[in-house]
Design an enzyme around this catalytic site. Sequence first.
Site, PDB file in Angstrom:
ATOM      1  N   ASP A 245       0.812  -1.220   0.000  1.00 44.77           N
ATOM      2  CA  ASP A 245       0.000   0.000   0.000  1.00 44.77           C
ATOM      3  C   ASP A 245       0.849   1.275   0.000  1.00 44.77           C
ATOM      4  O   ASP A 245       0.632   2.180   0.813  1.00 44.77           O
ATOM      5  CB  ASP A 245      -0.947   0.024   1.210  1.00 44.77           C
ATOM      6  CG  ASP A 245      -1.750  -1.243   1.358  1.00 44.77           C
ATOM      7  OD1 ASP A 245      -2.140  -1.803   0.324  1.00 44.77           O
ATOM      8  OD2 ASP A 245      -1.982  -1.674   2.507  1.00 44.77           O
TER       9      ASP A 245
ATOM     10  N   GLU B 291     -11.721   0.740  -3.709  1.00 45.67           N
ATOM     11  CA  GLU B 291     -11.079   1.242  -2.488  1.00 45.67           C
ATOM     12  C   GLU B 291      -9.813   2.008  -2.852  1.00 45.67           C
ATOM     13  O   GLU B 291      -9.541   2.284  -4.015  1.00 45.67           O
ATOM     14  CB  GLU B 291     -10.763   0.068  -1.553  1.00 45.67           C
ATOM     15  CG  GLU B 291      -9.884  -0.990  -2.190  1.00 45.67           C
ATOM     16  CD  GLU B 291      -9.741  -2.244  -1.340  1.00 45.67           C
ATOM     17  OE1 GLU B 291     -10.245  -2.278  -0.196  1.00 45.67           O
ATOM     18  OE2 GLU B 291      -9.113  -3.212  -1.821  1.00 45.67           O
TER      19      GLU B 291
END
Length: 527
Positions: free
Chosen positions: A14, A175
């Site tokens: 991420d 997302e």
Amino acid sequence: MNFLNPVIPGFHPDPSIVKVGENDFYLVTSSFEYFPAIPIFHSKDLVNWEQIGSVLTRESQVNLRNSKSSGGLYAPTLRYHDGTFYMISTDVSGTGNFYVTAENPKGPWSDPIKIPYGNIDPSLMFDDDGKVYVTVQNGAGYESHIIQYEININTGEALTEPIAIFHGDGGQWTEAPHLYKINGTYYLLCACGGTGEEHRSIIAKSTMPYGPFEMLDRPILTHNQLSHHPIQNVGHADFVEDENGNWWAVFLGTRPVNQQFTLLGRETFLAPINWTEDGWPLIDNNEGTVNEMTEAACLLGESNIKDKYIRNDDFNDEKLHPEWFYLRVKEENNYSLTERKGWLRLNGGADNISTVNGVPTFICKPQEHVVMEFKTLIEFAPNQDGEEAGLSVRLSESSHFEIAIKQVDGEKRVIATKTIQGVTEEIGHCIIHKEKIKLSISSDRENYYFKFAEEYGEWNKIGDASLCHLSSEKNGGFGGTFTGVCIGLYATGNGIECREPAYFDWVHYVGENSLNVTEVSVNNLEQ
């Protein structure tokens, strides 16, 4: 010029990135149940990175004591505005969505400022008119979508009600939103498809921050149709512009061993962005251009390609290097670098590596290479049964391997164990009498190997275990396991406090560039 991907290997998922000044880049990644939380890296050229610290270093910022494996801190976003760094993230085990600030990326960072709306993956965007937007995922599964609202950046207070602005491309888990304003156009970059083989990055654009957004009719980044490519599950990206006006994407991906087992978790990759004439950024939509050896004509500095990657820690400093993690919490009394100069002292507590939501005495770092060796010199004199100290390679409480010195039935042994799906078995052991022993865990593309030696003696192998048992595929898949393997040092009394401390003189890690690995021999790493 070529560079080697991933640019930050091992469990570093991420990624989020900013540029400050002409050529200082800063990047953060998720840390889940490990502490300090949210490691932060610095680079001058985007391919050579150094960890300079972590964002959340105090329990007043984050308390991970009750975080399960793959819980804790998710998907940070790093932004810089008007002399201040902002890191926004989600503590799924406690605080929820929050952000912290700092003038210096090395810290100190503020205590958390909570925000009121959203599920996971919040992001901040500072607009030209002074407005600050939170863009964040909401809902779940195929109902997952993106909401947005304006906040007071000093307090976190919502100044507007949240509005649903984007519902993705029809796949599940829309997302990881990032909102940018580039040349007067608002771009909304999202991940979609879950974290497994359908993972992808999609993008939309608008003339207004709340849309309506026009979505590009295909992903801008995915390998979801390249099942035999060495890099899989790419997505969850962030953009940055360099000093020459070139745009780059950092994103996560995996490198399954033998195209089967993901051991190292999700890693940080880099690729140049190509802009179409009609203003769409493209990276790699099943074209296979993101490779371990990646070509970029506009590389800023020296290549990061090496045959072997070597790191040594002799524990001569008064603080540990920032790349070391603890599991959930650091119990200060169980660690010392000053009690015995040049040695790390570990006091074993009652918790061990298998304790669910436990806080064992354990320091670790992500394993960065499939073919590697991690070794140490330990001095340990246990005086009650169950006292144990050594090396561990850990995915979770239910999946980990160890080699350690342990007292069993009054005997001092070197013992190797494997814990698979929560069941612990002995791999092998040997009775020893010396207080100073070298321990080693090494791996190739099939197994982990466990060896020991007297301080100046020859190495002795006492067993091995298949690496597949520590893979994501064997431990809940990509929807259940979000981390990768970490390797480190530990001590435990296995239910009681240790009477005797363990002392570690040094650690040595050497990893092999996977592109150089054909016929693998772990013994080559010892030379």
